[in-house]
Design a protein around this motif. Structure first.
Motif, short mmCIF file in Angstrom:
data_model
loop_
_atom_site.label_atom_id
_atom_site.label_comp_id
_atom_site.label_asym_id
_atom_site.label_seq_id
_atom_site.Cartn_x
_atom_site.Cartn_y
_atom_site.Cartn_z
N GLN A 234 0.83 -1.21 0.00
CA GLN A 234 0.00 0.00 0.00
C GLN A 234 0.87 1.26 0.00
N ARG A 235 1.97 1.20 0.73
CA ARG A 235 2.88 2.36 0.76
C ARG A 235 3.47 2.59 -0.63
N LEU A 236 3.84 1.49 -1.32
CA LEU A 236 4.34 1.62 -2.69
C LEU A 236 3.28 2.19 -3.61
N ALA A 237 2.05 1.73 -3.45
CA ALA A 237 0.95 2.24 -4.28
C ALA A 237 0.73 3.74 -4.04
N ASP A 238 0.83 4.17 -2.78
CA ASP A 238 0.66 5.59 -2.45
C ASP A 238 1.79 6.42 -3.07
N LEU A 239 3.00 5.89 -3.01
CA LEU A 239 4.13 6.60 -3.62
C LEU A 239 3.96 6.70 -5.13
N HIS A 240 3.46 5.63 -5.73
CA HIS A 240 3.22 5.64 -7.17
C HIS A 240 2.13 6.64 -7.55
N LYS A 241 1.12 6.74 -6.71
CA LYS A 241 0.04 7.70 -6.96
C LYS A 241 0.56 9.13 -6.85
N ALA A 242 1.44 9.37 -5.87
CA ALA A 242 1.99 10.71 -5.68
C ALA A 242 2.94 11.09 -6.81
N ASP A 243 3.69 10.13 -7.32
CA ASP A 243 4.64 10.39 -8.41
C ASP A 243 4.68 9.17 -9.32
N PRO A 244 3.78 9.13 -10.33
CA PRO A 244 3.69 7.94 -11.21
C PRO A 244 4.95 7.67 -12.02
N SER A 245 5.85 8.63 -12.11
CA SER A 245 7.03 8.45 -12.95
C SER A 245 8.29 8.11 -12.16
N ASN A 246 8.19 7.95 -10.83
CA ASN A 246 9.37 7.65 -10.01
C ASN A 246 9.90 6.26 -10.38
N PRO A 247 11.08 6.19 -11.00
CA PRO A 247 11.56 4.88 -11.50
C PRO A 247 11.86 3.87 -10.40
N SER A 248 12.32 4.34 -9.24
CA SER A 248 12.61 3.40 -8.15
C SER A 248 11.33 2.74 -7.64
N VAL A 249 10.27 3.55 -7.51
CA VAL A 249 8.98 3.01 -7.08
C VAL A 249 8.45 2.03 -8.12
N LEU A 250 8.57 2.41 -9.39
CA LEU A 250 8.11 1.53 -10.47
C LEU A 250 8.84 0.19 -10.44
N ASN A 251 10.15 0.24 -10.20
CA ASN A 251 10.92 -1.01 -10.14
C ASN A 251 10.47 -1.91 -9.00
N HIS A 252 10.24 -1.33 -7.82
CA HIS A 252 9.83 -2.14 -6.68
C HIS A 252 8.42 -2.71 -6.88
N LEU A 253 7.55 -1.93 -7.49
CA LEU A 253 6.22 -2.47 -7.81
C LEU A 253 6.33 -3.58 -8.84
N ALA A 254 7.19 -3.41 -9.83
CA ALA A 254 7.40 -4.46 -10.83
C ALA A 254 7.91 -5.74 -10.18
N ASN A 255 8.81 -5.59 -9.22
CA ASN A 255 9.34 -6.74 -8.51
C ASN A 255 8.23 -7.47 -7.75
N HIS A 256 7.38 -6.70 -7.07
CA HIS A 256 6.27 -7.32 -6.31
C HIS A 256 5.31 -8.04 -7.27
N LEU A 257 4.98 -7.40 -8.39
CA LEU A 257 4.03 -7.99 -9.33
C LEU A 257 4.62 -9.24 -10.00
N PHE A 258 5.94 -9.28 -10.16
CA PHE A 258 6.57 -10.47 -10.72
C PHE A 258 6.32 -11.67 -9.80
N TYR A 259 6.48 -11.46 -8.49
CA TYR A 259 6.29 -12.58 -7.56
C TYR A 259 4.82 -12.95 -7.37
N THR A 260 3.93 -12.02 -7.72
CA THR A 260 2.51 -12.38 -7.70
C THR A 260 2.06 -12.94 -9.05
N LYS A 261 3.04 -13.12 -9.96
CA LYS A 261 2.82 -13.73 -11.29
C LYS A 261 1.98 -12.87 -12.22
N ASP A 262 1.92 -11.56 -11.95
CA ASP A 262 1.26 -10.64 -12.88
C ASP A 262 2.35 -10.10 -13.82
#
Length: 573
Positions: free
Chosen positions: A269-297
């Protein structure tokens, strides 16, 4: 701006800048809350009054603090171009103007996107300014400081460390080079040194920024102290609640607490909030991508990773994005695409060993054994206690018939992980091959030797254990060493409560028989028969209906069990 006598109505330093009128006791007052839109007006006054260089710098900084960067840059440029013979004793002020110009270029580079050409141009300009500053006063520590921070931005961490250490030798308590050096040490993997420097900043700075606490937390995280790391990030957010880096670091800590579902949800949820505040932050995008990889999305993970590398200005962040894209292609079976992305990841960050290891795997799969060995050897050297690169290296050396290197690597592997039955089995196989090489060498030597008058040759070696004739001492030693490795493999299977494969018992039986231990060899062959029968029965019980899913795999397992049973029965006979 307007003129007034110095004695009249003194002004507060923070509200205006006083420019002395040349040849007079009057001053020109430049109010900071009413700076001209056109900086050329200020430059004209400074030139007309032959204002000292420090006033050029102060005026430029006044514009900069108001966010009017172009006007600030104009004054810095014009002030630095004033001939040296006008102010021959103002080396320090001239260095300050030139290093400020360089700093502007570095800041502009840090603020730009991932346009490589633009980044290169800005950093090249900064380098030129620092080189010019060197010609003014090579010993000025501000030049080393600026150049060190520039190298830090460029990811040239060793050069950054060298320059920042020079500053600290002259000014040991200066917080800026200490902070830069801590960041460089962290990037170079010197986490204990970085931790010491961040701790030093906590004691020497009256009000250390949240970033220092974030640095402390990142060091603790790398040193496997997650509780301390989390406390540092939480404290940083208490000091500066809007600090995105602290929030991101805390989110990663929470997501990594895989045993605590509540913590993981909070982190996501904290990552999602950070993404909402700054959708272009590459570090946040990478960590969300990592999480979604492990959830098989995988589709979402790929989309976010692509957005991350397109917006990243840091080579390390781009490297992480390429790694995520490589993993997505890897798991989809597109190994050519995975190899390309892993290669880009390793190029952008040569110290990113995980990307290098996956690249080694892709090289091996493509049959490029030389490239695979080079990549995996680097990984094993960087992480000598990591078993996975040693496993792949061992198999590669066997495939390329480099048995001495294979034995060396596998010896290291079983010392690290004594429960790796496959590694013990492969090590035994290598030792058997080595024994065969010894035997072949002995046979060649015997064939070349002089034959006695009675036509007889040299006798085969027979040791006290009664091994079969024809074994040399060296061959027998290698076979006993192989038998010991196979025995360790059996023990590893027992410790892990896994069935010992029939092939393993069969190999033990062959070596025992070769060493002349016939009864013990027969016992191993019987165990191989029982293991093969059990495997065949299990395969039959698991097999689905005709044409069902998994039928091919079960047919293969059943065929392997049948072949092992035939081999064991033949050897026993």
């Amino acid at each position: 701006a307007h003129r007034r006598p110095i004695a009249l109505q003194p002004v507060r330093p923070m509200s205006s800048i006083l420019i002395p009128v040349y040849g007079s006791d009057e001053v020109v007052e430049l109010r900071l809350d009413a700076l001209p839109e056109d900086a050329a007006q200020v430059a004209a006054v400074l030139r007309a009054e032959t204002a000292p260089l420090d006033l050029w710098l102060r005026c430029a900084l006044a514009y900069y603090e108001l966010g009017r960067v172009e006007q600030s840059l104009q004054l810095l440029q014009e002030g630095s171009d004033i001939p040296e013979d006008i102010f021959p004793d103002s080396k320090a002020d001239r260095v300050a103007l030139v290093t400020a110009l360089a700093g502007h270029c570095v800041n502009a580079a840090a603020a730009t996107g991932g346009e490589k050409r633009k980044l290169k141009d800005l950093f090249d300009q900064a380098s030129q300014h620092y080189s010019r500053a060197d010609t003014i006063d090579l010993s000025d520590p501000r030049i080393w400081l600026g150049r060190g921070l520039m190298h830090l931005h460029r990811g040239e961490l060793a050069k950054a460390r060298q320059n920042l250490e020079q500053v600290l030798r002259q000014q040991p308590l200066h917080p800026v080079p200490a902070l830069g050096l801590a960041c460089a040490a962290f990037g170079l993997g010197s986490y204990h040194e970085a931790l010491r420097l961040f701790r030093q900043l906590m004691t020497t700075c009256a009000e250390p920024p949240a970033g220092v606490r974030v640095g402390l937390g990142l060091c603790y995280a790398q040193l496997k102290q997650p509780a301390l790391a989390k406390r540092c990030f939480e404290r940083a957010l208490e000091v500066e609640p809007e600090d995105q880096l602290a929030s991101l670091a805390l989110a990663v800590c929470e997501v990594n607490e895989t045993g605590d579902r509540t913590s993981v949800r909070q982190g996501v949820q904290r990552l999602a909030d950070l993404h909402k505040a700054d959708p272009s932050n590459p570090s946040v995008l990478n960590h969300l991508a990592n999480h979604l990889f492990y959830t098989k999305d995988f589709n979402a993970a790929e989309r976010l990773a692509r957005a991350a590398y397109q917006g990243a200005s840091s080579a390390r962040v781009r490297s992480e994005s390429f790694f995520h894209l490589g993993r997505v292609h890897h798991v989809r079976g597109n190994l050519v695409g995975a190899r390309q992305f892993y290669s880009e990841s390793a190029k952008n960050s040569p110290a990113f060993m995980l990307a290098l290891m996956r690249l080694g795997q892709m090289h091996a799969h493509a049959g490029d054994h030389a490239a695979a060995l080079e990549a995996l050897t680097r990984v094993a050297k960087a992480h000598p206690q990591a078993p996975e690169p040693l496993r792949i290296l061992g198999r590669l050396y066997v495939e390329t018939k480099q048995f001495a290197d294979a034995e060396r690597v596998l010896d290291k592997l079983v010392a690290i992980d004594a429960d790796d039955a496959d590694a013990w089995s492969l090590l035994a196989h290598v030792r058997v091959r080595s024994a065969a090489s010894v035997a072949a060498g002995a046979a060649a030597a015997a064939a070349a030797a002089d034959v006695g008058a009675d036509g007889s040759g040299a006798e085969g070696y027979v040791d006290s254990e009664g091994q079969a004739p024809g074994l040399s001492a060296a061959e027998a030693t290698r076979l006993r060493s192989a038998l010991g490795a196979y025995t360790h493999a059996v023990e590893a299977c027992r410790r892990l409560k896994k069935a010992t494969p029939a092939g393993l018992w069969n190999n033990i039986g062959v070596i025992r028989a070769r060493l002349g231990k016939t009864a013990e060899g027969e016992a191993a062959f019987r165990k191989a028969l029982r293991a093969a029968s059990a495997a065949a029965a299990a395969s039959s019980a698991r097999a689905p209906g005709v044409g069902g899913e998994g039928a091919g795999a079960e047919d293969s397992a059943g065929a392997d069990a049948a072949a092992a049973r035939v081999t064991a029965a033949y050897n026993l006979a």
